[in-house]
Design a protein around this motif. Structure first.
Motif, PDB file in Angstrom:
ATOM      1  N   MET A  37       0.776  -1.139  -0.002  1.00 62.54           N
ATOM      2  CA  MET A  37      -0.054   0.072   0.088  1.00 62.54           C
ATOM      3  C   MET A  37       0.881   1.205  -0.102  1.00 62.54           C
ATOM      4  O   MET A  37       1.829   1.474   0.741  1.00 62.54           O
ATOM      5  CB  MET A  37      -0.765   0.076   1.247  1.00 62.54           C
ATOM      6  CG  MET A  37      -1.860   1.255   1.618  1.00 62.54           C
ATOM      7  SD  MET A  37      -3.182   0.700   0.676  1.00 62.54           S
ATOM      8  CE  MET A  37      -4.030   2.214   0.931  1.00 62.54           C
ATOM      9  N   ILE A  38       0.554   2.108  -0.867  1.00 64.68           N
ATOM     10  CA  ILE A  38       1.392   3.267  -0.882  1.00 64.68           C
ATOM     11  C   ILE A  38       0.706   4.376  -0.378  1.00 64.68           C
ATOM     12  O   ILE A  38      -0.556   4.645  -0.796  1.00 64.68           O
ATOM     13  CB  ILE A  38       1.711   3.538  -2.386  1.00 64.68           C
ATOM     14  CG1 ILE A  38       2.666   2.536  -2.926  1.00 64.68           C
ATOM     15  CG2 ILE A  38       2.431   5.192  -2.610  1.00 64.68           C
ATOM     16  CD1 ILE A  38       2.876   2.785  -4.359  1.00 64.68           C
ATOM     17  N   GLY A  39       1.009   5.321   0.728  1.00 61.59           N
ATOM     18  CA  GLY A  39       0.322   6.466   1.191  1.00 61.59           C
ATOM     19  C   GLY A  39       0.199   7.428   0.307  1.00 61.59           C
ATOM     20  O   GLY A  39       1.026   7.701  -0.675  1.00 61.59           O
ATOM     21  N   LYS A  40      -0.574   8.459   0.558  1.00 63.62           N
ATOM     22  CA  LYS A  40      -0.960   9.586  -0.202  1.00 63.62           C
ATOM     23  C   LYS A  40       0.072  10.575  -0.110  1.00 63.62           C
ATOM     24  O   LYS A  40       0.381  11.227  -1.020  1.00 63.62           O
ATOM     25  CB  LYS A  40      -2.302  10.216   0.226  1.00 63.62           C
ATOM     26  CG  LYS A  40      -2.319  10.699   1.741  1.00 63.62           C
ATOM     27  CD  LYS A  40      -3.482  11.434   2.042  1.00 63.62           C
ATOM     28  CE  LYS A  40      -3.400  12.000   3.338  1.00 63.62           C
ATOM     29  NZ  LYS A  40      -4.620  12.906   3.860  1.00 63.62           N
ATOM     30  N   ASP A  41       1.019  10.687   0.836  1.00 63.50           N
ATOM     31  CA  ASP A  41       2.184  11.441   0.831  1.00 63.50           C
ATOM     32  C   ASP A  41       3.458  10.824   0.416  1.00 63.50           C
ATOM     33  O   ASP A  41       4.522  11.323   0.280  1.00 63.50           O
ATOM     34  CB  ASP A  41       2.152  11.700   2.422  1.00 63.50           C
ATOM     35  CG  ASP A  41       1.183  12.550   2.974  1.00 63.50           C
ATOM     36  OD1 ASP A  41       0.535  13.496   2.254  1.00 63.50           O
ATOM     37  OD2 ASP A  41       1.097  12.552   4.128  1.00 63.50           O
ATOM     38  N   SER A  42       3.353   9.683  -0.255  1.00 68.97           N
ATOM     39  CA  SER A  42       4.595   9.060  -0.758  1.00 68.97           C
ATOM     40  C   SER A  42       4.993   9.658  -2.164  1.00 68.97           C
ATOM     41  O   SER A  42       4.175  10.090  -2.869  1.00 68.97           O
ATOM     42  CB  SER A  42       4.275   7.520  -1.126  1.00 68.97           C
ATOM     43  OG  SER A  42       5.342   6.970  -1.891  1.00 68.97           O
ATOM     44  N   ARG A  43       6.199   9.739  -2.388  1.00 70.09           N
ATOM     45  CA  ARG A  43       6.780   9.964  -3.831  1.00 70.09           C
ATOM     46  C   ARG A  43       6.179   9.132  -4.766  1.00 70.09           C
ATOM     47  O   ARG A  43       6.181   9.691  -5.836  1.00 70.09           O
ATOM     48  CB  ARG A  43       8.352  10.355  -3.645  1.00 70.09           C
ATOM     49  CG  ARG A  43       8.877   8.913  -3.431  1.00 70.09           C
ATOM     50  CD  ARG A  43      10.538   9.198  -3.499  1.00 70.09           C
ATOM     51  NE  ARG A  43      11.126   7.688  -3.070  1.00 70.09           N
ATOM     52  CZ  ARG A  43      12.196   7.360  -3.546  1.00 70.09           C
ATOM     53  NH1 ARG A  43      13.000   8.192  -4.346  1.00 70.09           N
ATOM     54  NH2 ARG A  43      12.637   6.400  -2.945  1.00 70.09           N
ATOM     55  N   TYR A  44       5.918   8.157  -4.637  1.00 69.84           N
ATOM     56  CA  TYR A  44       5.008   7.137  -5.469  1.00 69.84           C
ATOM     57  C   TYR A  44       3.719   7.420  -5.729  1.00 69.84           C
ATOM     58  O   TYR A  44       3.107   6.597  -6.602  1.00 69.84           O
ATOM     59  CB  TYR A  44       5.411   5.711  -5.255  1.00 69.84           C
ATOM     60  CG  TYR A  44       6.913   5.426  -5.142  1.00 69.84           C
ATOM     61  CD1 TYR A  44       7.747   5.450  -6.162  1.00 69.84           C
ATOM     62  CD2 TYR A  44       7.534   5.345  -3.935  1.00 69.84           C
ATOM     63  CE1 TYR A  44       9.139   5.488  -6.137  1.00 69.84           C
ATOM     64  CE2 TYR A  44       8.966   4.943  -3.639  1.00 69.84           C
ATOM     65  CZ  TYR A  44       9.765   5.110  -4.865  1.00 69.84           C
ATOM     66  OH  TYR A  44      11.033   4.801  -4.811  1.00 69.84           O
ATOM     67  N   ALA A  45       3.174   8.121  -4.985  1.00 65.87           N
ATOM     68  CA  ALA A  45       1.516   8.205  -4.872  1.00 65.87           C
ATOM     69  C   ALA A  45       0.914   8.573  -6.343  1.00 65.87           C
ATOM     70  O   ALA A  45       0.005   7.981  -6.518  1.00 65.87           O
ATOM     71  CB  ALA A  45       1.193   9.273  -3.840  1.00 65.87           C
ATOM     72  N   ALA A  46       1.464   9.407  -7.178  1.00 64.59           N
ATOM     73  CA  ALA A  46       1.019   9.668  -8.265  1.00 64.59           C
ATOM     74  C   ALA A  46       1.301   8.828  -9.524  1.00 64.59           C
ATOM     75  O   ALA A  46       0.945   9.041 -10.624  1.00 64.59           O
ATOM     76  CB  ALA A  46       1.583  11.180  -8.455  1.00 64.59           C
ATOM     77  N   ILE A  47       2.232   7.935  -9.140  1.00 63.28           N
ATOM     78  CA  ILE A  47       2.554   7.101 -10.163  1.00 63.28           C
ATOM     79  C   ILE A  47       1.524   5.732 -10.523  1.00 63.28           C
ATOM     80  O   ILE A  47       1.111   5.232  -9.543  1.00 63.28           O
ATOM     81  CB  ILE A  47       3.837   6.226  -9.998  1.00 63.28           C
ATOM     82  CG1 ILE A  47       4.869   7.676  -9.678  1.00 63.28           C
ATOM     83  CG2 ILE A  47       4.372   5.237 -10.927  1.00 63.28           C
ATOM     84  CD1 ILE A  47       6.326   6.721  -9.492  1.00 63.28           C
ATOM     85  N   PRO A  48       1.256   5.796 -11.890  1.00 60.99           N
ATOM     86  CA  PRO A  48       0.222   4.816 -12.156  1.00 60.99           C
ATOM     87  C   PRO A  48       0.529   3.400 -11.910  1.00 60.99           C
ATOM     88  O   PRO A  48       1.679   2.921 -12.094  1.00 60.99           O
ATOM     89  CB  PRO A  48      -0.045   5.027 -13.703  1.00 60.99           C
ATOM     90  CG  PRO A  48       0.664   6.240 -14.031  1.00 60.99           C
ATOM     91  CD  PRO A  48       1.721   6.556 -13.069  1.00 60.99           C
ATOM     92  N   VAL A  53       9.874  12.845  -8.576  1.00 60.10           N
ATOM     93  CA  VAL A  53       9.076  11.322  -9.564  1.00 60.10           C
ATOM     94  C   VAL A  53       7.663  11.822  -9.255  1.00 60.10           C
ATOM     95  O   VAL A  53       7.191  12.290  -8.562  1.00 60.10           O
ATOM     96  CB  VAL A  53       9.335  10.055  -8.350  1.00 60.10           C
ATOM     97  CG1 VAL A  53       8.749   8.816  -8.800  1.00 60.10           C
ATOM     98  CG2 VAL A  53      11.036   9.849  -8.494  1.00 60.10           C
ATOM     99  N   GLY A  54       7.166  11.428 -10.661  1.00 57.58           N
ATOM    100  CA  GLY A  54       5.763  11.746 -10.998  1.00 57.58           C
ATOM    101  C   GLY A  54       5.350  11.269 -12.069  1.00 57.58           C
ATOM    102  O   GLY A  54       6.285  10.713 -12.967  1.00 57.58           O
ATOM    103  N   PRO A  55       4.032  11.346 -12.469  1.00 60.96           N
ATOM    104  CA  PRO A  55       3.550  10.997 -13.859  1.00 60.96           C
ATOM    105  C   PRO A  55       4.373  11.602 -15.084  1.00 60.96           C
ATOM    106  O   PRO A  55       4.347  12.787 -14.707  1.00 60.96           O
ATOM    107  CB  PRO A  55       2.097  11.120 -13.619  1.00 60.96           C
ATOM    108  CG  PRO A  55       2.025  12.010 -12.715  1.00 60.96           C
ATOM    109  CD  PRO A  55       3.051  12.125 -11.811  1.00 60.96           C
ATOM    110  N   ARG A  56       4.445  11.097 -15.982  1.00 61.10           N
ATOM    111  CA  ARG A  56       5.019  11.892 -17.281  1.00 61.10           C
ATOM    112  C   ARG A  56       3.888  11.760 -18.282  1.00 61.10           C
ATOM    113  O   ARG A  56       3.089  10.759 -18.617  1.00 61.10           O
ATOM    114  CB  ARG A  56       6.316  11.316 -17.594  1.00 61.10           C
ATOM    115  CG  ARG A  56       7.267  11.331 -16.399  1.00 61.10           C
ATOM    116  CD  ARG A  56       8.768  11.269 -16.724  1.00 61.10           C
ATOM    117  NE  ARG A  56       9.615  10.939 -15.931  1.00 61.10           N
ATOM    118  CZ  ARG A  56      10.213  11.766 -15.121  1.00 61.10           C
ATOM    119  NH1 ARG A  56       9.988  13.095 -15.340  1.00 61.10           N
ATOM    120  NH2 ARG A  56      11.043  11.371 -13.831  1.00 61.10           N
TER     121      ARG A  56
END
Length: 102
Positions: free
Chosen positions: A1-12, A99-102
């Motif tokens: 589970m990835i938390g909403k504050d994680s740097r990975y939260a926005a990655i699909p 890190v984020g969506p591209r």
């Protein structure tokens, strides 16, 4: 589970189905910018016994953002980023190369 504050939260999240019918879920791979392309905010002279997480806390107020400093380094392993006392380590602008969506 990835938390909403994680740097990975926005990655699909992607998934694939194995031949046995089970589903495997994973994050889409993320490419960080080349370390020479990361904007630098400061250069820090390394002191004895410093750690990358403590530098992150000092500069970014987030010990867990150590990976931002590592991404601005030519060294492939986080343990090698700081080098030896007296070496200089680049401190990038926080948010640069995030890190984020591209």
């Amino acid at each position: 589970m990835i938390g909403k504050d994680s740097r990975y939260a926005a990655i699909p999240v992607r998934s694939r189905t194995r031949s046995d019918g089970s589903e495997v879920r994973h994050l889409r791979p993320v490419l960080l910018p080349h370390y020479e392309d990361v904007p630098i905010a400061a250069n820090h002279r390394v002191k004895d016994s410093e750690r990358i997480d403590l530098l992150s806390a000092q500069y970014f107020r987030q010990a867990t953002a150590w990976w931002v400093i590592a991404a601005a380094s030519p060294h492939p392993h986080p343990d090698a980023v700081l080098g030896e006392p007296g070496d200089t380590v680049a401190i990038p602008l926080l948010g640069a190369g995030e890190v984020g969506p591209r």
